[in-house]
Design a protein around this motif. Structure first.
Motif, PDB file in Angstrom:
ATOM      1  N   THR A  31      -2.525  -5.289 -14.062  1.00 41.86           N
ATOM      2  CA  THR A  31      -3.055  -6.536 -14.594  1.00 41.86           C
ATOM      3  C   THR A  31      -2.619  -6.738 -16.044  1.00 41.86           C
ATOM      4  O   THR A  31      -2.315  -7.860 -16.449  1.00 41.86           O
ATOM      5  N   ALA A  58     -11.098  -5.504  -6.805  1.00 42.06           N
ATOM      6  CA  ALA A  58     -11.239  -6.941  -6.971  1.00 42.06           C
ATOM      7  C   ALA A  58     -11.849  -7.271  -8.325  1.00 42.06           C
ATOM      8  O   ALA A  58     -11.634  -8.365  -8.860  1.00 42.06           O
ATOM      9  N   ALA A  59     -12.581  -6.320  -8.900  1.00 41.09           N
ATOM     10  CA  ALA A  59     -13.215  -6.560 -10.196  1.00 41.09           C
ATOM     11  C   ALA A  59     -12.196  -6.742 -11.308  1.00 41.09           C
ATOM     12  O   ALA A  59     -12.532  -7.195 -12.403  1.00 41.09           O
ATOM     13  N   TYR A  60     -10.943  -6.420 -11.051  1.00 39.12           N
ATOM     14  CA  TYR A  60      -9.889  -6.636 -12.045  1.00 39.12           C
ATOM     15  C   TYR A  60      -9.369  -8.071 -11.998  1.00 39.12           C
ATOM     16  O   TYR A  60      -8.504  -8.450 -12.759  1.00 39.12           O
ATOM     17  N   GLU A 111     -11.514  -3.720  -1.564  1.00 39.03           N
ATOM     18  CA  GLU A 111     -12.315  -2.884  -2.460  1.00 39.03           C
ATOM     19  C   GLU A 111     -12.847  -3.710  -3.619  1.00 39.03           C
ATOM     20  O   GLU A 111     -12.081  -4.319  -4.370  1.00 39.03           O
ATOM     21  N   ALA A 112     -14.143  -3.687  -3.788  1.00 35.59           N
ATOM     22  CA  ALA A 112     -14.759  -4.468  -4.848  1.00 35.59           C
ATOM     23  C   ALA A 112     -14.296  -3.994  -6.223  1.00 35.59           C
ATOM     24  O   ALA A 112     -14.055  -4.799  -7.124  1.00 35.59           O
ATOM     25  N   ARG A 113     -14.181  -2.708  -6.394  1.00 37.15           N
ATOM     26  CA  ARG A 113     -13.803  -2.184  -7.704  1.00 37.15           C
ATOM     27  C   ARG A 113     -12.392  -2.622  -8.089  1.00 37.15           C
ATOM     28  O   ARG A 113     -12.064  -2.733  -9.271  1.00 37.15           O
ATOM     29  N   GLN A 153       0.814  -1.215   0.000  1.00 35.65           N
ATOM     30  CA  GLN A 153       0.000   0.000   0.000  1.00 35.65           C
ATOM     31  C   GLN A 153       0.846   1.263   0.000  1.00 35.65           C
ATOM     32  O   GLN A 153       0.671   2.140  -0.800  1.00 35.65           O
ATOM     33  N   SER A 167      -9.793   6.987  -6.839  1.00 36.96           N
ATOM     34  CA  SER A 167     -10.274   5.910  -7.705  1.00 36.96           C
ATOM     35  C   SER A 167      -9.664   5.964  -9.093  1.00 36.96           C
ATOM     36  O   SER A 167      -9.331   4.937  -9.669  1.00 36.96           O
ATOM     37  N   GLU A 192      -7.537   2.960 -10.439  1.00 34.29           N
ATOM     38  CA  GLU A 192      -7.927   2.148 -11.590  1.00 34.29           C
ATOM     39  C   GLU A 192      -6.815   2.050 -12.609  1.00 34.29           C
ATOM     40  O   GLU A 192      -6.551   0.999 -13.171  1.00 34.29           O
ATOM     41  N   GLU A 197      -5.167  -1.267 -13.925  1.00 32.05           N
ATOM     42  CA  GLU A 197      -5.124  -1.618 -15.346  1.00 32.05           C
ATOM     43  C   GLU A 197      -3.710  -1.968 -15.764  1.00 32.05           C
ATOM     44  O   GLU A 197      -3.460  -3.011 -16.381  1.00 32.05           O
TER      45      GLU A 197
END
Lengths: 230, 779, 174
Positions: free
Chosen positions: A189, A209-211, A205-207, A94, A178, A182, A186
């Motif tokens: 990943t 984890a969505a990656y 954070e779900a957003r 972090q 955010s 993001e 991006e």
């Protein structure tokens, strides 16, 4: 306890770890395939960071087994695990991870240099990665002089510079807004997929984890692999 | 802003100083110990002049010789007293033999009643020595029964070896040269003492050298604020305290440490005062009661030290902006400039320069110039070091990862690094200078005798009533004696000594073998008389050595009494002899004679001296000779021509200095450790991260070592340079040959480096603990 | 939200009269919208017809309806299936999810399981949206972001509920 899925790069079974009276892991399982991005989710204090530390060989679990590429991590000595971390693993945290005295390019070159690469060569490779993460303009600056997002991208570059097979990211966007978060996700990943590296992504954070390709949930020291339940 | 504001803020800071948890406590206590050492040293400094005055006063009060030529008549208030000073293993022993000649005879200071014949009263130090196994040989020399001790009033130091012994028949031997008759003790004309300027110089330098690192340490301790204090100050700003008030609170924190230090310092001083009694420096020791600083000076110390602590804090906070959300250190400090940093040590040398070559006889050194000069030179180290560290680390090239981490960190915070080793560097520089000065001066104090000690090392005058032959054989049979050269000596004048001669010449009588020790001659037989050429200070011999000339022998009775003339006629046949250096290192002039050339009455009137070569293979050979002499006659005191214990005595000083310097260094080391740990803790997360991605623990430990080793290396280099410069200047000032004591340079640097190494080693276990992944936990 | 499943779930703890069912429903779930009795009646008729409940007995009394209903084995299986099936992620899902969680708690099922399953479903949607966003233009990104934020809010609620399950169990089973 479930059997280790075939073809997994890193798999852990029935991990238990206690810090004094506090139980951090109470029979957690995990597995990841090459090129896969797995999010580790769960409330804070659930043991997700401890799981990551165990998987990365930073912490030795009290019991359980961790297989990486057919080798049992828990049976390795401290220096063997250090060597493994240098050669096969990458890390993004972090914050507080860049050495404040070194310039960004030196920070990125550091893991290579720890592996014995010569300075010039290491810094050349570092620069390539900084370019890839779109932060080559800050290469001469020190971490204290760059923004949070830039710093985190430098950290990602540093994690990937050795061409790790597994990238461990612990709340990599925790300190970012955010948009920056993001972008970092991006880049992270994309870079991992392009090198076929597996990513263990600890986040709440779900957003973020969505990656991932799938997630596992850690609760009270136990893990649930959501894919296999559904 | 009112005084109340000040008081309130300072009080609040005082509370904070001890409320900072374990670390806060440790820092406060270390600061207090540092301040305490400073205070103690200042108090001792303030007390030293008093102590030396007191010593001088007591020394004058016990003098037992009359300045007048006339010896008083024997009366019921007179005392016959003889000097029996001797030397034991290089230490002076003050001895007096006394016989009261009436009921009102004066008592020496510190003595309650006259010791009876055959008994003595002794100083506590002598008593201890005699009762120990070490003093057995001396005990043989002093065959008196101990019946009491000399009070402090009669002694000039706790370590003084002194005794007063009772005797009979002494009043018959009063001669005004070794045996006196007095009606009162004390100098009839007491004068303020003049301290040996070199001694004063030593004291000044010792104090400055010990004090400066303590001051540097305090300044650093105050500045090693640490995160915790910053956060506290920021929190104070957040709840509404203004900038000035926050500074005052910070000053209060420093004040607390220094107030505690004042208390500790007083304690240290009282302990030191007692400890002073156990120290002997160049044969000088003092009693604790001498060490009383004047009240005014003590008060000045009590006020100045806390005030200085507050001032240093305020000064250190100058470059710091305390904001409600954190403390901002003045961004990137401007590049350090060299010129004014160089100016400090140069000014120091300039202040000392005018005193070069003054030496012991050249009058007094200006105390202020000495103190100022030494101070500036030492402070110069602290000014130059940050510049040097900055300049050097900026140029340091690449190396391994550990090296790179260390160098980069140094480049970013060279000031902190330099500050951390400043104290060590100053302490080492001072200690090196002091070592040089000590060894140079010590050598000077004992080595300038110029005697040729290869042939004879001692000289004894044969006492009255003892035959030369008897004495010679006694000494020849004494333990530890290799050879005895008996020579009889006198002076010849051209007229009766009752009137006073105008021209004189030396006369030396001995057998041929002995005479060959003092002159070269072609042949020698008993009965020969030689005229010596080439003697020092010999101008009259040619005029006196005319055959047939009547010459008068100097009588041995005491001055002022009439004695019959003893006449010797220059014989017709005078042989030539050429003077060579005699065993005492001088070239004699005048006449040399063999015993056969003299009549008995002339022979009797001569002083008989025995030049003794001791056997160096016999330990304590000299002490045996002393004992033989005392046995023959207590008044026959052999002279030593060389202090063999020089190095031994120097060793004890060197040890003392090492202990002092090491104590200062250990204190500095302790504070280094505290701030080192603090820095490591701040980097805990980073260290864990580095370990996470596989950094070897060895690499990190090594980088911590480099991080201290580089500045300390530079610091020690500079310290050695400045130390040797200062030492050389000081030696030039005392007119002593400049000799660099490489051993002490190496030792002091070694101790300095050792302290840093120990600090690094001690910080390794916490470092390894911090490298555990706990630091990665995100809470 | 499925009233039928909810009433079925309420019956799991034991047979009840229709009126009791309405009162229990209102107490646990109908905070702002009490159930109309006619709704209970029609729902129970449908469940009866589908064989998910059976009439346990009829009592004589003042009211119009004194039937006592009991859940059948088929009914229990139906509740089970309903609880285990994650809801399709869509806005304003809370009331259904809440009902499911409470019912799970009332029937001693693993409520955390429900939440985890739901989160997984939400994440699946979010992955699809994230992927579309990465490939799409700015308009796509903005539209996807809107949906993502809503889903994220749901997920946060899921997390919070998961953290408070123990308290909730205490409250609803009291």
């Amino acid at each position: 306890m479930s059997p280790v899925p075939a073809g997994s790069l890193l798999a852990a079974q029935d991990l238990r770890k206690a810090y004094g009276p506090t139980t951090a892991l109470d029979g957690a399982d995990f597995s990841i395939h090459p090129g896969e991005v797995v999010a580790v989710m769960g409330p804070s204090g659930s043991g997700k960071s401890t799981l990551l530390h165990c998987l990365a060989g930073i912490v030795t679990p009290d019991s359980g087994s961790i297989l990486y590429n057919g080798r049992e991590l828990t049976a390795m000595s401290d220096s063997e695990r250090s060597a493994l971390r240098r050669s096969d693993f990458g890390f993004v945290f972090q914050f507080g991870q860049l050495v404040p005295e070194l310039t960004c390019v030196e920070n990125v070159a550091l893991p290579l240099r720890l592996n014995g690469t010569r300075r010039k060569e290491a810094e050349r490779a570092a620069l390539t990665w900084l370019e890839r993460l779109e932060v080559d303009d800050v290469r001469k600056k020190r971490p204290g002089e760059v923004s949070g997002g830039q710093g985190q991208r430098v950290a990602v570059a540093r994690a990937l510079v050795t061409g790790p097979r597994v990238l461990f990211a612990d709340e990599p966007t925790g300190a970012l807004d955010s948009l920056n978060g993001e972008r970092v996700m991006e880049l992270l990943t994309d870079a991992a997929r392009s090198t076929n590296a597996a990513v263990v992504l600890v986040t709440h954070e779900a957003r973020v984890a969505a990656y991932s390709d799938r997630e596992i949930v850690v609760r009270d020291g136990r893990s649930r692999d959501m894919e296999r339940v559904v | 802003m009112s005084a109340r504001d000040w008081a309130r803020d300072l009080a609040m800071g005082t509370r904070f100083a001890f409320a900072g948890g374990r670390e806060g406590w440790i820092r406060a206590v270390l600061t207090a110990v540092g301040v305490g050492l400073g205070v103690a040293l200042l108090l001792i400094t303030a007390a030293v002049p008093n102590a030396l005055d007191e010593r001088h006063r007591r020394e004058q009060a016990r003098q037992n010789f009359t300045y007048g030529q006339q010896v008083p008549e024997k009366a019921d208030d007179t005392l016959a007293i003889a000097d029996l000073d001797t030397e034991f293993r290089g230490r002076d022993v003050r001895g007096r033999l006394m016989e009261p000649e009436g009921p009102k005879a004066p008592l020496p200071p510190g003595v309650d009643e006259f010791p009876a014949a055959g008994t003595m009263v002794v100083s506590p130090a002598l008593k201890e020595l005699l009762e120990s196994g070490e003093g057995t040989l001396l005990r043989e020399r002093l065959p008196y029964e101990i019946t009491g001790t000399i009070g402090e009033q009669g002694l000039i130091g706790s370590h003084e070896l002194a005794y007063y012994a009772g005797a009979e028949g002494l009043s018959d031997r009063v001669d005004g040269s070794r045996v006196w008759r007095i009606d009162t003790f004390g100098s009839p004309d007491p004068r303020p003492g003049s301290t040996d300027p070199v001694l004063l110089l030593l004291v000044l330098v010792v104090i400055v050298v010990l004090l400066t690192p303590v001051a540097v340490f305090i300044a650093a301790a105050v500045r090693f604020g640490g995160e915790q204090r910053d956060r506290r100050l920021a929190a104070l700003r957040l709840v509404g305290s203004d900038g000035a008030s926050t500074r005052r609170i910070a000053a209060g924190e420093a004040l607390a440490g220094s107030l505690l230090g004042l208390v500790l310092g007083t304690g240290f001083f009282l302990i030191g005062r007692e400890a002073v009694a156990s120290v002997e420096l160049f044969g000088i020791s003092v009693f604790p009661s001498y060490m009383n600083p004047s009240p005014l000076l003590a008060l000045t110390v009590a006020v100045a030290v806390p005030a200085a602590a507050v001032a240093v804090t305020l000064l250190a906070l100058r470059g710091v902006v305390i904001e409600p959300l954190g403390v901002v250190r003045a961004a990137r400090p401007a590049r350090r400039r060299l010129w004014w940093r160089l100016l400090l040590p140069l000014a120091g040398v300039a202040m000392l320069y005018p005193m070069i070559g003054q030496g012991r006889e050249g009058g007094e050194f200006n105390e202020y110039l000495v103190t100022g000069g030494v101070l500036l030179l030492l402070i110069g180290v602290t000014a130059l070091l940050p510049w040097i560290v900055e300049a050097v680390v900026a140029r340091l090239g690449s190396g391994g990862v550990a090296w790179q981490l260390a160098v980069r960190r140094l480049q970013l915070s060279s000031g902190t690094a330099a500050r951390m080793v400043n104290g060590v560097a100053v302490a080492v520089a001072g200690a090196i200078a002091l070592q040089m000065l000590f060894s140079g001066v010590e050598g000077d104090y004992t080595q300038s005798t110029g005697y040729d000690v290869t042939r004879a090392q001692m000289q004894v005058r044969v006492p009255q009533g003892v035959g030369l032959a008897e004495a010679t054989s006694t000494f020849e049979n004494s333990k530890g004696v290799r050879t005895v050269y008996p020579l009889s000596e006198g002076y010849l004048g051209d007229a009766s000594w009752n009137k006073g001669p105008e021209r004189t010449a030396e006369l030396t009588v001995g057998d041929c073998a002995t005479l060959r020790e003092v002159a070269r001659m072609s042949s020698c037989r008993d009965g020969d008389v030689f005229r010596v050429s080439g003697g020092e200070y010999d101008t009259d011999t040619p005029a006196l050595s005319k055959p047939g000339r009547k010459l008068y022998l100097e009588p041995s009775a005491m001055p002022g009494t009439k004695a019959p003339d003893l006449v010797w006629t220059v014989p017709a046949e005078l042989k030539q002899a050429e003077s060579v250096e005699d065993p005492t290192g001088t070239r004699r002039g005048g006449f040399l004679m063999t015993p056969g050339a003299l009549t008995d009455d002339v022979t009797k009137a001569l002083r008989h001296e025995l030049y003794i070569a001791v056997d160096p293979s016999v330990p304590d050979a000299r002490e045996y000779v002393h004992n033989t002499a005392a046995d023959l006659d207590p008044l026959a005191e052999p002279m030593n021509w060389q202090a063999t214990e020089r190095s031994e005595r120097f060793d004890s000083i060197r040890t003392g200095l090492f202990v002092g310097a090491t104590a200062v260094l250990v204190l500095i080391g302790a504070s280094l450790l505290v701030s080192q740990l603090e820095q490591l803790r701040e980097r805990r997360k980073l260290l864990s991260t580095l370990v996470a991605f596989g950094t070897r623990r060895r690499t990190l430990s090594l980088s911590v070592l480099w991080q201290t080793a580089v500045p300390i290396g530079l610091g020690l280099l500079l310290a050695s340079l400045v130390g040797m410069t200062l030492g050389a200047v000081l030696l030039r000032m005392t007119n002593t040959a400049v000799r660099i004591d490489w051993a002490s340079v190496a030792t002091m640097s070694g101790i300095g480096a050792g302290v840093v190494l120990v600090v690094t080693l001690l910080s390794l276990p916490p470092l390894l603990r911090m490298m555990r992944p706990d630091g990665l936990r995100t809470e | 939200m499925s009233i039928g499943h909810t009433l079925l779930g309420l019956l799991e703890s034991g047979p009840r009269h229709g009126y009791d069912l309405k009162r229990a429903f209102d107490e646990k779930f109908g905070h702002d919208r009490p159930l109309h009795y006619g709704q209970v009646y029609s729902t129970m008729s449908r469940l009866l017809k589908n064989g998910l409940v059976e009439v346990d007995g009829i009592e004589a009394g003042d009211g119009p309806e004194r039937k006592r209903y009991a859940i059948t084995a088929a009914g229990i299986t139906d509740v089970e299936r309903w609880l285990a099936t994650p809801e399709k992620p869509e806005p304003y899902l809370q009331s259904t999810l809440y009902t499911k969680v409470v019912l799970a708690l009332l029937t001693s099922r693993d409520a955390a399981d429900i939440l985890d399953t739901q989160r997984s479903e939400h994440l699946r949607s979010m992955r699809i949206l994230t992927d579309r966003k990465r490939k799409g233009d700015l308009a796509d990104q903005l539209i996807c972001d809107h949906a993502l934020f809503h889903l994220e809010a749901d997920l946060r609620w899921l997390e919070l509920t998961a953290a408070r399950l123990d308290k909730l169990r205490e409250a609803v089973t009291r």
